[in-house]
Design a protein around this motif. Sequence first.
Motif, PDB file in Angstrom:
ATOM      1  N   ALA A   7       0.951  -1.756  -0.068  1.00 60.15           N
ATOM      2  CA  ALA A   7      -0.378  -0.601  -0.069  1.00 60.15           C
ATOM      3  C   ALA A   7       1.072   1.580   0.321  1.00 60.15           C
ATOM      4  N   SER A   8       2.284   1.442   0.249  1.00 62.25           N
ATOM      5  CA  SER A   8       2.343   2.492   0.465  1.00 62.25           C
ATOM      6  C   SER A   8       3.682   2.872  -0.903  1.00 62.25           C
ATOM      7  N   ALA A   9       3.888   1.388  -1.834  1.00 62.65           N
ATOM      8  CA  ALA A   9       4.243   2.078  -3.182  1.00 62.65           C
ATOM      9  C   ALA A   9       3.118   1.810  -4.633  1.00 62.65           C
ATOM     10  N   LEU A  10       3.317   2.901  -5.320  1.00 70.42           N
ATOM     11  CA  LEU A  10       2.286   2.712  -6.612  1.00 70.42           C
ATOM     12  C   LEU A  10       2.656   1.661  -7.086  1.00 70.42           C
ATOM     13  N   PRO A  11       1.264   1.146  -7.802  1.00 68.68           N
ATOM     14  CA  PRO A  11       1.590  -0.130  -8.518  1.00 68.68           C
ATOM     15  C   PRO A  11       2.340   0.419  -9.985  1.00 68.68           C
ATOM     16  N   LYS A  12       2.666  -1.023 -10.298  1.00 70.44           N
ATOM     17  CA  LYS A  12       3.163  -1.238 -11.932  1.00 70.44           C
ATOM     18  C   LYS A  12       3.188  -0.342 -13.044  1.00 70.44           C
ATOM     19  N   ILE A  13       2.562   0.612 -12.832  1.00 66.03           N
ATOM     20  CA  ILE A  13       1.676   1.317 -14.439  1.00 66.03           C
ATOM     21  C   ILE A  13       3.536   1.912 -14.929  1.00 66.03           C
ATOM     22  N   GLY A  14       2.483   2.636 -16.071  1.00 69.10           N
ATOM     23  CA  GLY A  14       3.376   2.950 -17.009  1.00 69.10           C
ATOM     24  C   GLY A  14       3.996   4.637 -17.015  1.00 69.10           C
ATOM     25  N   ALA A  15       5.396   4.366 -16.459  1.00 72.42           N
ATOM     26  CA  ALA A  15       6.119   5.622 -16.894  1.00 72.42           C
ATOM     27  C   ALA A  15       5.452   7.559 -16.815  1.00 72.42           C
ATOM     28  N   PRO A  16       4.617   7.312 -18.575  1.00 70.57           N
ATOM     29  CA  PRO A  16       3.962   8.527 -17.813  1.00 70.57           C
ATOM     30  C   PRO A  16       3.162   8.807 -16.987  1.00 70.57           C
ATOM     31  N   ALA A  17       2.677   7.867 -16.569  1.00 70.37           N
ATOM     32  CA  ALA A  17       1.894   7.732 -15.598  1.00 70.37           C
ATOM     33  C   ALA A  17       1.909   8.042 -13.878  1.00 70.37           C
ATOM     34  N   THR A  18       3.120   6.875 -13.918  1.00 66.84           N
ATOM     35  CA  THR A  18       4.215   7.326 -12.741  1.00 66.84           C
ATOM     36  C   THR A  18       4.830   8.425 -12.642  1.00 66.84           C
ATOM     37  N   ARG A  19       4.847   9.694 -13.673  1.00 71.80           N
ATOM     38  CA  ARG A  19       5.722  11.354 -14.038  1.00 71.80           C
ATOM     39  C   ARG A  19       4.685  11.339 -13.307  1.00 71.80           C
ATOM     40  N   ALA A  20       3.430  11.605 -13.912  1.00 69.09           N
ATOM     41  CA  ALA A  20       1.862  12.491 -13.686  1.00 69.09           C
ATOM     42  C   ALA A  20       2.253  12.666 -12.280  1.00 69.09           C
ATOM     43  N   LEU A  21       1.845  11.128 -11.487  1.00 60.90           N
ATOM     44  CA  LEU A  21       1.098  11.254  -9.939  1.00 60.90           C
ATOM     45  C   LEU A  21       2.237  11.801  -9.494  1.00 60.90           C
ATOM     46  N   ASN A  22       3.531  11.934  -9.331  1.00 61.26           N
ATOM     47  CA  ASN A  22       5.134  12.435  -8.827  1.00 61.26           C
ATOM     48  C   ASN A  22       4.362  13.993  -8.563  1.00 61.26           C
TER      49      ASN A  22
ATOM     50  N   LEU B 146      -5.594   4.074 -14.580  1.00 60.07           N
ATOM     51  CA  LEU B 146      -6.375   4.148 -13.837  1.00 60.07           C
ATOM     52  C   LEU B 146      -6.764   2.922 -12.946  1.00 60.07           C
ATOM     53  N   GLY B 147      -7.358   1.906 -14.423  1.00 56.49           N
ATOM     54  CA  GLY B 147      -7.292   0.518 -13.997  1.00 56.49           C
ATOM     55  C   GLY B 147      -6.889  -0.585 -12.928  1.00 56.49           C
ATOM     56  N   ILE B 148      -5.574   0.101 -13.008  1.00 56.80           N
ATOM     57  CA  ILE B 148      -4.197  -1.115 -12.030  1.00 56.80           C
ATOM     58  C   ILE B 148      -4.527  -0.020 -10.942  1.00 56.80           C
ATOM     59  N   ILE B 149      -4.999   1.084 -11.281  1.00 53.65           N
ATOM     60  CA  ILE B 149      -4.158   1.829  -9.660  1.00 53.65           C
ATOM     61  C   ILE B 149      -5.834   1.411  -9.389  1.00 53.65           C
ATOM     62  N   GLU B 150      -7.353   1.255  -9.664  1.00 56.40           N
ATOM     63  CA  GLU B 150      -8.065   0.919  -9.149  1.00 56.40           C
ATOM     64  C   GLU B 150      -8.279  -0.639  -8.448  1.00 56.40           C
ATOM     65  N   ALA B 151      -7.754  -0.849  -9.360  1.00 57.98           N
ATOM     66  CA  ALA B 151      -7.546  -3.185  -8.553  1.00 57.98           C
ATOM     67  C   ALA B 151      -6.896  -3.098  -7.868  1.00 57.98           C
ATOM     68  N   ALA B 152      -5.536  -2.420  -6.901  1.00 59.73           N
ATOM     69  CA  ALA B 152      -4.493  -2.364  -7.033  1.00 59.73           C
ATOM     70  C   ALA B 152      -4.696  -1.380  -5.695  1.00 59.73           C
ATOM     71  N   LEU B 153      -5.623  -0.932  -5.227  1.00 61.12           N
ATOM     72  CA  LEU B 153      -6.761  -0.410  -4.095  1.00 61.12           C
ATOM     73  C   LEU B 153      -7.692  -1.323  -3.782  1.00 61.12           C
ATOM     74  N   ALA B 154      -8.192  -1.990  -4.549  1.00 59.88           N
ATOM     75  CA  ALA B 154      -9.010  -2.698  -4.390  1.00 59.88           C
ATOM     76  C   ALA B 154      -8.462  -3.652  -3.393  1.00 59.88           C
ATOM     77  N   GLU B 155      -7.448  -4.405  -4.086  1.00 52.43           N
ATOM     78  CA  GLU B 155      -6.987  -5.244  -2.801  1.00 52.43           C
ATOM     79  C   GLU B 155      -6.644  -5.258  -1.586  1.00 52.43           C
ATOM     80  N   HIS B 156      -6.517  -3.728  -1.503  1.00 52.30           N
ATOM     81  CA  HIS B 156      -6.696  -3.197  -0.323  1.00 52.30           C
ATOM     82  C   HIS B 156      -7.609  -2.993   0.662  1.00 52.30           C
ATOM     83  N   ARG B 157      -8.491  -2.786   0.134  1.00 51.32           N
ATOM     84  CA  ARG B 157     -10.160  -2.572   0.869  1.00 51.32           C
ATOM     85  C   ARG B 157     -10.068  -0.880   0.310  1.00 51.32           C
ATOM     86  N   LEU B 158      -9.453  -0.575  -0.709  1.00 56.44           N
ATOM     87  CA  LEU B 158     -10.161   1.072  -0.870  1.00 56.44           C
ATOM     88  C   LEU B 158     -10.132   1.220  -2.332  1.00 56.44           C
ATOM     89  N   ARG B 159     -10.202   2.642  -2.138  1.00 53.91           N
ATOM     90  CA  ARG B 159     -11.709   2.895  -3.649  1.00 53.91           C
ATOM     91  C   ARG B 159     -10.420   4.408  -4.228  1.00 53.91           C
TER      92      ARG B 159
END
Length: 90
Positions: free
Chosen positions: A31-46, A75-88
């Motif tokens: 939960a402390s690490a961002l999921p594996k998404i593309g570099a542009p999306a990671t840069r956008a989040l950071n 966004l789909g990858i992020i939503e799936a990763a959040l769901a694994e931790h019962r977050l959204r």
Amino acid sequence: MTGILQVTTAVESEEAASSLAEEAVRRRLAASALPKIGAPATRALNGAGYTSLRQLAGVPRAELALLHGMGPKALGIIEAALAEHRLRLG
């Protein structure tokens, strides 16, 4: 024989507790690490100040979608990763 059984049960209980503790640590780290998404999306989040998955919980999906480099796949990858931790997303 009863003493051996008690020791064995105690060891098994200790191992089970250790396994549960390890799982809890693994979940916190995930939960402390961002999921594996593309570099542009990671840069956008950071660039927007998001450096952990937990920080994304409750953020409106539409807000993240506006970030340059954030596409539907990320966004789909992020939503799936959040769901694994019962977050959204919000």
